[in-house]
Design an enzyme around this catalytic site. Structure first.
Site: not given
Length: 289
Positions: A3, A118, A278
């Site tokens: 983040e 990923r 999430r």
DNA sequence: CTCGTGGCCTGATCGC
DNA sequence: TGCGATCAGGCCACGA
């Protein structure tokens, strides 16, 4: 899960050796890591070879490097992206997707390695467009122009954010994750900020009082600033800073990943629920809908 | 226009 | 031991 604080650590870590360097060659090992690149602008490798990096910029979770061609190399780390500075002769890292051979006038030959398990992250060459941010004109990549300023940007306008937040008909957490409202906040720091401000993530944003909205913004800023000071949050070695050293903010999380452990404020066990596909972590006593 | 959902992606882990 | 299912969550395209 990079983040704002983690991305800033990467940006600042790359700055000394990447800015001022010339890009000698580029190897793309997986083209899925170029999904943000618009091929109509030209060949990714061709647009980079021989160019010199002028600066290292960031807004929210977007990072970019203006070039002497007038374009910029744009980077988004996604979920698992890292940018590592390596010796030229270093063995390739696992999940290495793109490698830049660079020469810096002071540090010599180095490799900048985009590593991404990923492949949610991506790089691109994009044009820079002028944007009015209140404090003046700034240059920003066209693909990041729709993103709001982040709350540690000196030009961030608190009152505009608070006013827009309080018009949202959705939940507060969804609003915090909306990068067009405020950028840089992801799932971890959203949960931490909501815990600190004692707000339930599913509370309608348009039901927040002005003082409560101000308090939330202050907590968002505090959480981001503290994380930044501690070098970012790291889990499972997924996030590693530019030298390969892990961040270490995870020990001071109050809500995220703390399900079952006592709330540091009132002792009630932290709960975890699935929300927006999430995990959401909160204290059921301190944070009421 | 706004809001909410599904898809992209890999590897660790879990249950059978 | 092996194998399929599940989970992690950034952004964006798309449908309501």
């Amino acid at each position: 899960m990079p983040e704002l604080p983690e991305v800033e650590v990467v940006r600042a870590g790359l700055e000394p050796a990447f800015v001022g360097a010339r890009i000698d060659s580029v190897e793309v090992f997986d083209h899925r890591s170029l999904k943000r690149h618009d091929a109509r602008r030209g060949d990714f490798v061709g647009l980079l070879q021989g160019r010199t990096v002028l600066s290292a910029e960031r807004r929210g979770k977007f990072m970019w490097f203006p070039l002497d061609s007038g374009d910029a190399l744009v980077t988004h780390l996604g979920m698992s992206g890292q940018v590592l500075l390596r010796e030229s002769a270093a063995e390739p890292d696992r999940h290495l997707r793109i490698r830049y051979a660079i020469t810096h006038p002071e540090y010599g030959e180095l490799a900048v390695c985009f590593v991404d398990q990923r492949i949610f992250g991506s790089m691109a060459v994009d044009e820079l467009v002028e944007q009015d941010v209140g404090g003046g004109q700034v240059l920003v990549p066209s693909q990041a122009a729709h993103i709001a300023l982040d709350p540690i940007d000196p030009n961030f306008d608190d009152e505009v954010f608070i006013s827009r937040l309080r018009k949202k008909s959705t939940g507060v957490k969804r609003a915090l994750l909306d990068q067009t409202l405020l950028s840089g906040v992801g799932n971890i720091y959203a949960d931490e900020s909501l815990w600190a401000a004692r707000i339930h993530g599913e509370k309608p944003a348009d039901s927040l009082s002005k003082p409560k909205a101000r308090e939330l913004l202050a907590e968002v800023r505090l959480v981001l600033t503290k994380a930044l000071a501690e070098g970012g949050t790291s889990f499972d070695e997924q996030y590693v800073n530019v030298n390969g050293e892990s961040g270490y903010f995870s020990h001071s999380l109050n809500a995220y990943g703390q399900q079952g452990t006592p709330c540091p404020r009132c002792g009630t066990p932290i709960r975890r629920v699935t929300f927006m596909n999430r995990g959401s972590h909160f204290c059921p006593r301190c944070q009421k809908k």
